[in-house]
Design an enzyme around this catalytic site. Structure first.
Site, mmCIF file in Angstrom:
data_model
loop_
_atom_site.group_PDB
_atom_site.id
_atom_site.type_symbol
_atom_site.label_atom_id
_atom_site.label_comp_id
_atom_site.label_asym_id
_atom_site.label_seq_id
_atom_site.Cartn_x
_atom_site.Cartn_y
_atom_site.Cartn_z
ATOM 1 C CG ASP A 12 -2.013 0.991 1.180
ATOM 2 O OD1 ASP A 12 -2.385 1.389 0.054
ATOM 3 O OD2 ASP A 12 -2.520 1.387 2.244
ATOM 4 C CG ASN B 238 2.601 1.461 -5.115
ATOM 5 O OD1 ASN B 238 3.600 1.406 -4.409
ATOM 6 N ND2 ASN B 238 2.079 0.393 -5.694
ATOM 7 C CD1 TRP C 237 7.415 6.785 -2.200
ATOM 8 C CD2 TRP C 237 7.143 7.002 -4.406
ATOM 9 N NE1 TRP C 237 8.659 6.839 -2.760
ATOM 10 C CE2 TRP C 237 8.532 6.968 -4.120
ATOM 11 C CE3 TRP C 237 6.738 7.129 -5.737
ATOM 12 C CZ2 TRP C 237 9.510 7.056 -5.111
ATOM 13 C CZ3 TRP C 237 7.700 7.224 -6.728
ATOM 14 C CH2 TRP C 237 9.063 7.182 -6.414
ATOM 15 C CB THR D 112 -12.457 -7.018 -7.093
ATOM 16 O OG1 THR D 112 -12.523 -7.008 -5.647
ATOM 17 C CG2 THR D 112 -12.039 -8.411 -7.547
ATOM 18 C CD GLU D 113 -12.655 -4.450 -3.414
ATOM 19 O OE1 GLU D 113 -13.551 -5.307 -3.242
ATOM 20 O OE2 GLU D 113 -11.442 -4.719 -3.424
ATOM 21 C CG ASN D 114 -7.135 -1.404 -6.812
ATOM 22 O OD1 ASN D 114 -6.175 -2.159 -6.697
ATOM 23 N ND2 ASN D 114 -7.531 -0.609 -5.817
ATOM 24 C CB SER E 184 -7.608 -3.762 2.138
ATOM 25 O OG SER E 184 -7.521 -2.551 2.856
#
Length: 225
Positions: free
Chosen positions: A15, A17, A20, A61-63, A181
């Site tokens: 988690d 990215n 950042w 799947t939520e992305n 998550s």
């Protein structure tokens, strides 16, 4: 090789990215590219640390709810990296496996590249890298339940995306968040958790080693005393 008294099976929620990249005023995909580089570096460390299986959360799947531009860039990045890095992983003895739903909206060409990468590396046994892509823990349980005949946990496991994957001894989450998550919900029943403040692209070999040392200091009881 370092010896931390285990674990052999480690999963990571990679988690941070996007944050950042935002901190550096870069596009989100730059953070994902940096994060993918760190996956490769920590995979090599995992071999040194005696880990047999490493599982990383690549795309949930939520992305799909992210912006169309970010999702499209991610799909291109995944395809390019699978194509370019599979020969390198194969040469290093890495067995590559993808877990998750292999159906639309995942591009068919990307699915074909996943199948190709798995085939190329199938005979390797130095370490197995499971990449959770288009993955959701609830989706995995729902998909398994569709064909489950009610014979018990062992039979249910055979219907999971990767029945051969061991339950993780340790799950590490970066970026300071402290939640699962929707990750490996079946497999994590007795996993230990370590939460780190680093954003994933900043997760160093030293941070990895500290996480393994924290695990080694714990006593796992599995419901006993």
């Amino acid at each position: 090789m370092a010896d931390f008294g285990g674990p052999k099976y480690v999963a990571i929620i990679t988690d941070g990215n996007g944050r950042w990249a935002k901190q550096r005023r870069l596009p989100a995909v730059a953070g994902h590219e940096a994060g993918a580089d760190v996956v490769k570096e920590r995979l090599r460390d995992a071999v040194r640390f005696g880990i047999d299986e490493l599982t990383v959360y690549s795309f949930s799947t939520e992305n799909w709810n992210r912006s169309k531009a970010e999702v499209s860039a991610l799909m291109r990045m995944f395809g390019r990296r699978i194509e370019s890095e599979t020969p390198e992983l194969d040469a290093e003895g890495v067995r590559l496996r993808f877990i998750g739903r292999r159906s639309a909206p995942v591009p068919q060409k990307l699915i074909e590249k996943m199948v190709w990468a798995e085939s190329v590396t199938a005979g390797n046994d130095r370490i197995t890298l499971f990449v959770a892509f288009n993955y959701g823990g609830r989706a995995e349980i729902v998909d398994a339940a569709r064909t489950f005949t009610g014979e018990g946990e062992d039979e249910f496991r055979r219907h999971l995306y990767a029945p051969d994957m061991h339950d993780p001894d340790l799950i590490i989450r970066t970026s300071g968040e402290q939640r699962l998550s929707n990750y490996l919900m079946w497999q994590s029943a007795y996993s230990e958790f370590v939460f780190r403040d680093e954003l994933w692209p900043d997760f160093s070999r030293e941070a990895f080693a500290e996480s393994l040392e924290e695990f080694a200091a714990r006593k796992r009881r599995y419901g006993g005393r």
